[in-house]
Write a protein that holds these residues in place. Structure first.
Motif, PDB file in Angstrom:
ATOM      1  N   SER A 294       0.863  -1.192   0.000  1.00 53.88           N
ATOM      2  CA  SER A 294       0.000   0.000   0.000  1.00 53.88           C
ATOM      3  C   SER A 294       0.893   1.234   0.000  1.00 53.88           C
ATOM      4  CB  SER A 294      -0.910  -0.012   1.231  1.00 53.88           C
ATOM      5  OG  SER A 294      -1.771  -1.125   1.215  1.00 53.88           O
ATOM      6  N   ALA A 295       1.054   1.843  -1.161  1.00 56.59           N
ATOM      7  CA  ALA A 295       2.027   2.918  -1.325  1.00 56.59           C
ATOM      8  C   ALA A 295       1.674   4.157  -0.508  1.00 56.59           C
ATOM      9  CB  ALA A 295       2.158   3.287  -2.793  1.00 56.59           C
ATOM     10  N   VAL A 296       0.405   4.524  -0.456  1.00 54.97           N
ATOM     11  CA  VAL A 296       0.008   5.714   0.296  1.00 54.97           C
ATOM     12  C   VAL A 296       0.312   5.526   1.776  1.00 54.97           C
ATOM     13  CG1 VAL A 296      -1.892   7.239   0.924  1.00 54.97           C
ATOM     14  CG2 VAL A 296      -1.777   6.284  -1.388  1.00 54.97           C
ATOM     15  N   ASP A 297      -0.013   4.347   2.287  1.00 51.63           N
ATOM     16  CA  ASP A 297       0.260   4.041   3.691  1.00 51.63           C
ATOM     17  C   ASP A 297       1.753   4.036   3.949  1.00 51.63           C
ATOM     18  OD1 ASP A 297      -0.663   3.120   6.376  1.00 51.63           O
ATOM     19  OD2 ASP A 297       0.484   1.333   5.836  1.00 51.63           O
ATOM     20  N   VAL A 298       2.520   3.456   3.043  1.00 51.76           N
ATOM     21  CA  VAL A 298       3.976   3.426   3.176  1.00 51.76           C
ATOM     22  C   VAL A 298       4.534   4.844   3.204  1.00 51.76           C
ATOM     23  CG1 VAL A 298       6.084   2.916   1.870  1.00 51.76           C
ATOM     24  CG2 VAL A 298       4.387   1.131   2.240  1.00 51.76           C
ATOM     25  N   LEU A 299       4.038   5.694   2.308  1.00 54.76           N
ATOM     26  CA  LEU A 299       4.503   7.071   2.250  1.00 54.76           C
ATOM     27  C   LEU A 299       4.185   7.819   3.538  1.00 54.76           C
ATOM     28  CD1 LEU A 299       5.794   9.306   0.550  1.00 54.76           C
ATOM     29  CD2 LEU A 299       3.536   9.826  -0.357  1.00 54.76           C
ATOM     30  N   ASN A 300       2.987   7.603   4.067  1.00 52.59           N
ATOM     31  CA  ASN A 300       2.617   8.268   5.316  1.00 52.59           C
ATOM     32  C   ASN A 300       3.516   7.836   6.464  1.00 52.59           C
ATOM     33  OD1 ASN A 300       0.522   9.529   3.985  1.00 52.59           O
ATOM     34  ND2 ASN A 300      -1.028   8.047   4.635  1.00 52.59           N
ATOM     35  N   ARG A 301       3.741   6.538   6.590  1.00 50.61           N
ATOM     36  CA  ARG A 301       4.589   6.028   7.671  1.00 50.61           C
ATOM     37  C   ARG A 301       6.025   6.505   7.518  1.00 50.61           C
ATOM     38  NH1 ARG A 301       2.403   2.173  10.932  1.00 50.61           N
ATOM     39  NH2 ARG A 301       0.491   1.146  10.234  1.00 50.61           N
ATOM     40  N   ARG A 302       6.494   6.550   6.278  1.00 50.26           N
ATOM     41  CA  ARG A 302       7.863   7.026   6.046  1.00 50.26           C
ATOM     42  C   ARG A 302       8.024   8.460   6.507  1.00 50.26           C
ATOM     43  NH1 ARG A 302      10.387  11.330   2.938  1.00 50.26           N
ATOM     44  NH2 ARG A 302      12.452  10.626   2.281  1.00 50.26           N
ATOM     45  N   GLY A 303       7.039   9.317   6.207  1.00 51.37           N
ATOM     46  CA  GLY A 303       7.112  10.703   6.648  1.00 51.37           C
ATOM     47  C   GLY A 303       7.089  10.828   8.155  1.00 51.37           C
ATOM     48  N   GLU A 304       6.255  10.021   8.808  1.00 50.13           N
ATOM     49  CA  GLU A 304       6.135  10.076  10.265  1.00 50.13           C
ATOM     50  C   GLU A 304       7.416   9.626  10.950  1.00 50.13           C
ATOM     51  OE1 GLU A 304       1.368   8.947  10.111  1.00 50.13           O
ATOM     52  OE2 GLU A 304       2.839   7.516  10.890  1.00 50.13           O
ATOM     53  N   ILE A 305       7.976   8.487  10.512  1.00 51.03           N
ATOM     54  CA  ILE A 305       9.162   7.946  11.168  1.00 51.03           C
ATOM     55  C   ILE A 305      10.384   8.828  10.914  1.00 51.03           C
ATOM     56  CG2 ILE A 305       9.761   6.405   9.242  1.00 51.03           C
ATOM     57  CD1 ILE A 305      10.253   5.590  12.947  1.00 51.03           C
TER      58      ILE A 305
END
Length: 519
Positions: A221-232
């Motif tokens: 899930s690319a959108v979810d991956v992108l969101n988590r990457r920004g947060e971490i």
């Protein structure tokens, strides 16, 4: 057992306590004593824990804004970090020739090879930016429009189906935020990798991942991956000592975040590989008629006539994937919400005026607005600018470190080398002192009479030599998307407030609406 006994002995505990105390207190009384009079949260005087915790919660923009409302224009948000809510500080912190560097914070965003976004070295940034600027030249930008249009057309086809689900043609209430993400991912996939991800057609969040070139391909899930990457990355950027141990921490936020960083890089590796393989085998991309961002990155040369290698091209494509998907989806949804919210607050003042302008400019036969028709429409641009001010996708103060000379002075305060300074965009976009008592209201007409302070304070794409190199493409994309939506559909908003969660950028959590085709 022996090791445990040693570590739990009174002497060991005392040594650990002394080390921790020295780590936090020595800088307070030595290197950054000049910052001691700047107010802020107590713990922020000694460490970055306060700002890191706010980032972990996805609320850094709100925490910093609240601190400014409590303590004033200058707030100490970290042991060596001062946030300055003053539009005149933009030139000081981000302007040309100030000798500042991007802070160590940006190292948390590096995966293998640095890109133009996260490189800290001045000479390397200059080299990379020259190549990237070639990719965003006026000629190149003009060649991007067909790729945008084809994806927006597929998007509107999906919306047409949803709008016709009910007999009255109004469709059912749905969350439009994911659809902005699907579109943004497909457009940047088309531009940066040679083909859309297919999210719009599938109506779901899915992309191929290949963690190493030639390795196995899987889906995520690319959108979810992108969101988590920004947060971490935003959280670990403030606590760099935790980076090597993040995946071992008990909080799943860190474990999942580290995996998302790897997966996002894997999306870029998988998407770039086929194009680069074709180039390396001697296939002529230009003759094949493919004129997109990746072609420009492959062809671009630095001042010495050298081109970027595979790893560097992949790093830059990843940068464009993040900027072109996250920023555009978040901003377009924010602008969309605020246009509808403004109409709901003052019926008849926003939508009729916007649609009249769009109807007069866009041919009735056009399913998608063309850029030539919308790029000079004043009220459309005013709505977009006001939406960007209200939502402030790039909400955080981008950190810069005072690197040269004896330091810098501002408003009677001295900041020695090693001090980190930032100007929080969200806060200066929401200061009544700058924008007036109606600062929290959506007022597109304010853009017809901006004063000098307001012109300086508006900062959606950063400022100076490190400002977003793709901002012209971003505005073009926003004008086409927003213009197409309100020319083609009538919408009704079904939520009172737009809640946001912040990774690196500020993302709307959801946006519920219903729509019907305009006759």
């Amino acid at each position: 057992m022996l090791l445990l006994n040693i570590l739990s002995s009174p002497i060991s505990i005392a040594l650990v306590a002394l080390s921790v105390t020295a780590y936090y207190l020595v800088p307070y009384f030595t290197s950054y004593q000049s910052l001691s009079k700047i107010p802020g949260p107590f713990i922020a005087k000694f460490s970055n824990i306060w700002v890191a915790y706010a980032a972990r919660r996805g609320r850094k923009f709100a925490a910093v804004d609240g601190a400014h409302r409590k303590y004033g224009k200058m707030v100490r948000i970290g042991f060596n970090h001062v946030s300055m809510a003053d539009e005149s500080a933009l030139q000081v912190v981000y302007g040309h020739g100030n000798g500042f560097l991007k802070d160590h914070y940006y190292q948390a965003f590096v995966v293998g090879t640095t890109g133009v976004f996260n490189t800290r070295d001045r000479a390397e940034h200059t080299r990379k930016r020259k190549i990237i600027a070639h990719a965003f030249s006026p000629l190149s930008v003009g060649e991007f429009e067909p790729h945008m249009t084809s994806n927006i057309l597929r998007w509107t086809n999906q919306f047409d189906k949803m709008a016709s689900q009910n007999s009255n043609g109004s469709g059912s209430t749905f969350n439009i935020m994911p659809w902005f993400s699907y579109l943004a991912f497909d457009i940047i996939g088309d531009l940066a990798f040679g083909a859309p991800f297919g999210m719009v057609d599938k109506g779901r969040d899915e992309a191929e991942v290949q963690n190493i070139p030639g390795g196995p391909i899987r889906y995520t899930s690319a959108v979810d991956v992108l969101n988590r990457r920004g947060e971490i990355s935003s959280t670990l950027g403030w606590m760099p000592a935790l980076r090597p141990y993040a995946k071992y921490l008990p909080d799943p936020f860190f474990r999942k975040g580290v995996k998302s960083v790897q997966d996002l890089n894997g999306i870029a590796v998988a998407a770039v590989a086929s194009r680069l393989d074709a180039v390396e085998k001697g296939l002529d991309e230009e003759k094949a008629g493919r004129k997109d961002l990746l072609t420009r990155l492959i062809q671009g040369k630095d001042a010495n006539g050298e081109r970027m290698g595979r790893k560097e091209v992949t790093a830059e494509a990843l940068t464009q994937l993040i900027a072109g998907s996250d920023t555009i989806s978040n901003t377009s949804c924010g602008v969309f919400y605020w246009i509808l919210h403004g109409e709901r607050a003052a019926p008849g003042t926003i939508i009729p005026k916007l649609q009249a302008e769009l109807d007069a400019a866009i041919p009735s036969s056009a399913a998608v607005a063309d850029y030539a028709s919308v790029k000079h429409l004043p009220f459309l641009r005013q709505c977009i600018d006001e939406g960007m001010r209200m939502h402030s996708t790039s909400a955080l103060g981008l950190p810069r470190i005072v690197a040269d000379g004896t330091g810098v002075d501002f408003e009677g305060a001295h900041f020695p080398p090693g001090t980190v300074l930032s100007v929080p965009s969200y806060t200066i976009h929401h200061m009544a002192e700058i924008w007036g008592n109606d600062v929290e209201e959506f007022r597109p007409e304010r853009w017809t009479r901006l004063n000098d302070r307001q012109k300086m304070a508006f900062n959606p794409f950063s400022y100076g030599p490190r400002a977003c190199v793709g901002q012209n493409v971003a505005v073009m994309e926003l004008q086409i998307i927003i213009g197409t939506l309100f020319r083609r559909y009538d919408f009704e908003l079904h939520q009172e407030k737009l809640k946001s969660h912040e990774g690196f950028s500020k993302k709307p959590v959801e946006c519920y609406t219903s729509m019907r085709r305009r006759l």
